[in-house]
Scaffold this active site. Sequence first.
Site, mmCIF file in Angstrom:
data_model
loop_
_atom_site.group_PDB
_atom_site.id
_atom_site.type_symbol
_atom_site.label_atom_id
_atom_site.label_comp_id
_atom_site.label_asym_id
_atom_site.label_seq_id
_atom_site.Cartn_x
_atom_site.Cartn_y
_atom_site.Cartn_z
ATOM 1 C CG HIS A 66 -0.405 0.318 2.620
ATOM 2 N ND1 HIS A 66 0.120 -0.711 3.287
ATOM 3 C CD2 HIS A 66 -0.131 1.399 3.028
ATOM 4 C CE1 HIS A 66 0.393 -0.021 4.453
ATOM 5 N NE2 HIS A 66 0.246 1.401 4.428
ATOM 6 C CG ASP A 112 0.000 -3.973 2.732
ATOM 7 O OD1 ASP A 112 0.425 -3.303 1.730
ATOM 8 O OD2 ASP A 112 -0.237 -3.091 3.732
ATOM 9 C CB SER A 212 2.935 1.762 5.822
ATOM 10 O OG SER A 212 1.940 2.233 6.540
#
Length: 265
Positions: A66, A112, A212
């Site tokens: 992402h 992811d 992230s």
Amino acid sequence: MMRGLHKFLLFHVLTCLGQKALGSKIINGEKAQEKSLLYMASVQLNGYHICGGFLVTEEFVVTAAHCDLEEYGKMTVVLGTHNLKRVNKKTMRYNVVKCKHPSYDGVAYGNDIMLLKLSRKAKLNKTMKTIQLPSQDEIIKTNTKCIVAGWGRTETGGTAVDDLQVVDVSTIDLDVCQKAWNQIQGGPITLPANIICAGGYETNKGFCQGDSGGPLVCNGKAVGIVSFNYREICDYPNVPNGYVEISKFLPWIEKILKKKACKVY
């Protein structure tokens, strides 16, 4: 539209990992020691940090799928520094080719994970090293003490920092993790498959939006990838953080590393 397996509420929780969520934040951690965590990478867009990552070979960095926002500008990777103000663009910045997992379709559905092939080999030295990945059958026990690191804000609505921050977190049983998410959402939800839960639960330590892509490091190995938490709250609620479980993706990773190319099928 969301698939029937997933509640709209889960979509709302996890979409906070989009553009507004980027810009790593470590909560209640400390500045990383200068000669530690030399595998850490800053994934950048137009020269600005948006995500973490980690060097696994001289040619590849692992991050979260992402984090792919290249439609908004040029994506590069910075290696070899703990301070993002001290970047030698000629020697520390790398152009990349993205190898996103072919089954990635949003954070809520899992997968992811993304590899970034560097434009040139990283020169491993006293400021730049790789980190080992787990074996395919490696099991991370509940309550294992681990670390997670990143750059950026250290509290909700705070200001970003340039020095790499690190914090210790412990892994959480998946059943406990699922029950905690069900409770905070007021009903059953489906968490992504192949995750590790750690931190952000009965503790004030963990990551916030934008860390992230950074690694969950347990026993000296990168076993997870920062993927999702609860909304944009950095003052942690009673719910665990979610990481991609790297061991579940090793066959795909190893094919890319061996062929040194994104298309492996």
